[in-house]
Design an enzyme around this catalytic site. Sequence first.
Site, mmCIF file in Angstrom:
data_model
loop_
_atom_site.group_PDB
_atom_site.id
_atom_site.type_symbol
_atom_site.label_atom_id
_atom_site.label_comp_id
_atom_site.label_asym_id
_atom_site.label_seq_id
_atom_site.Cartn_x
_atom_site.Cartn_y
_atom_site.Cartn_z
ATOM 1 N N THR A 28 14.004 -7.852 4.082
ATOM 2 C CA THR A 28 14.814 -6.741 3.573
ATOM 3 C C THR A 28 13.974 -5.470 3.551
ATOM 4 O OG1 THR A 28 16.127 -8.257 2.215
ATOM 5 C CG2 THR A 28 16.133 -5.931 1.562
ATOM 6 N N SER A 30 13.564 -1.042 5.052
ATOM 7 C CA SER A 30 13.775 -0.143 6.189
ATOM 8 C C SER A 30 12.979 -0.549 7.429
ATOM 9 C CB SER A 30 13.404 1.289 5.785
ATOM 10 O OG SER A 30 12.027 1.342 5.431
ATOM 11 N N THR A 31 11.809 -1.133 7.268
ATOM 12 C CA THR A 31 10.985 -1.441 8.444
ATOM 13 C C THR A 31 11.539 -2.655 9.185
ATOM 14 O OG1 THR A 31 9.103 -0.637 7.158
ATOM 15 C CG2 THR A 31 8.623 -1.695 9.272
ATOM 16 N N ASP A 84 9.290 -9.455 7.928
ATOM 17 C CA ASP A 84 9.581 -8.751 6.684
ATOM 18 C C ASP A 84 8.639 -7.570 6.523
ATOM 19 O OD1 ASP A 84 10.361 -10.094 3.341
ATOM 20 O OD2 ASP A 84 10.683 -8.127 4.259
ATOM 21 N N ALA A 86 6.518 -4.868 3.633
ATOM 22 C CA ALA A 86 5.662 -5.044 2.446
ATOM 23 C C ALA A 86 5.406 -3.680 1.823
ATOM 24 C CB ALA A 86 4.345 -5.715 2.825
ATOM 25 N N GLY A 98 8.650 -6.361 -2.890
ATOM 26 C CA GLY A 98 9.663 -6.353 -3.923
ATOM 27 C C GLY A 98 10.200 -5.002 -4.306
ATOM 28 N N GLU A 106 12.971 -13.510 -0.203
ATOM 29 C CA GLU A 106 11.972 -13.214 0.830
ATOM 30 C C GLU A 106 10.833 -14.221 0.797
ATOM 31 O OE1 GLU A 106 10.995 -9.176 -0.162
ATOM 32 O OE2 GLU A 106 12.340 -8.357 1.358
HETATM 33 O O1 DER Z 1 11.312 -5.108 -1.051
HETATM 34 C C1 DER Z 1 10.647 -5.623 -0.135
HETATM 35 O O2 DER Z 1 9.970 -6.645 -0.282
HETATM 36 C C2 DER Z 1 10.601 -4.879 1.167
HETATM 37 O O3 DER Z 1 10.176 -5.749 2.190
HETATM 38 C C3 DER Z 1 9.622 -3.735 0.981
HETATM 39 O O4 DER Z 1 8.444 -4.291 0.486
HETATM 40 C C4 DER Z 1 9.321 -2.971 2.238
HETATM 41 O O5 DER Z 1 10.361 -2.069 2.413
HETATM 42 P P1 DER Z 1 10.195 -0.887 3.463
HETATM 43 O O6 DER Z 1 9.995 -1.558 4.799
HETATM 44 O O7 DER Z 1 11.511 -0.152 3.358
HETATM 45 O O8 DER Z 1 9.015 -0.059 3.044
#
Ligand code: DER
Length: 221
Positions: A28, A30-31, A84, A86, A98, A106
Amino acid sequence: DLVAQAKKNAGHRAADMVKDGIIVGLGTGSTVFFAMERLGERIKTEGLSILGVPTSHQTAMRAEEYGIPLTTLSLHPVLDIAIDGADQVTPSKQMIKGRGAAHLREKIVADAAKQFVVVIDSAKEVPVLDAAVPIEILPFAYGSVCKKLVELGGEPVMRNGVKKDGPVISDNGNYIFDCAFGKVDDPALLESAINSIPGVLENGVFAKMTEKTIVIVGKSA
Ligand code: DER
């Protein structure tokens, strides 16, 4: 914008690692959404055949939008790869996740995967973890859990909604507390200590998957 370019670069590189016919954990944020966008393109242009396991309502909706077919952990208890994002990553590939309040599913999905591919921009790279740790807590238990977190040296703060009064409620129906511990010298110890408190569902320290983790740091150029 350079950060978005770096996230997109990391996401696309991760998506290009995905082989035909595999089961992919979909994180989850944006990346990882850039990785999903690329997977959607590959499904359309190459006929890539994969199934995804989503880690949040938002990811499930994005997967539908990008045409990534979904499955479940009951049908596929072992995943080939999980992709995922981070929030902080150390040179030893320990991390804090998180920010998006999705870290419970996740971590379940990352744990089920043979390979964990983390996609970040360089701003996420830190020498030592020091961000507040997101912790998913059963609403019934937050009073006793917060007392124990303080005894652990933490400063738990309930995460409140922006367009909702009162607490953020996770996809699993629980509260999220962000708990600062300062610099984390032993991430694995802290991860275990937090999770040993009855009433904690999961915390955002990911310190025990370093062997199977690959970190892709996106380039903006
Ligand atoms: O909430 C999460 O664990 C997301 O993976 C976060 O850590 C990274 O979100 P981003 O890619 O939007 O910075």
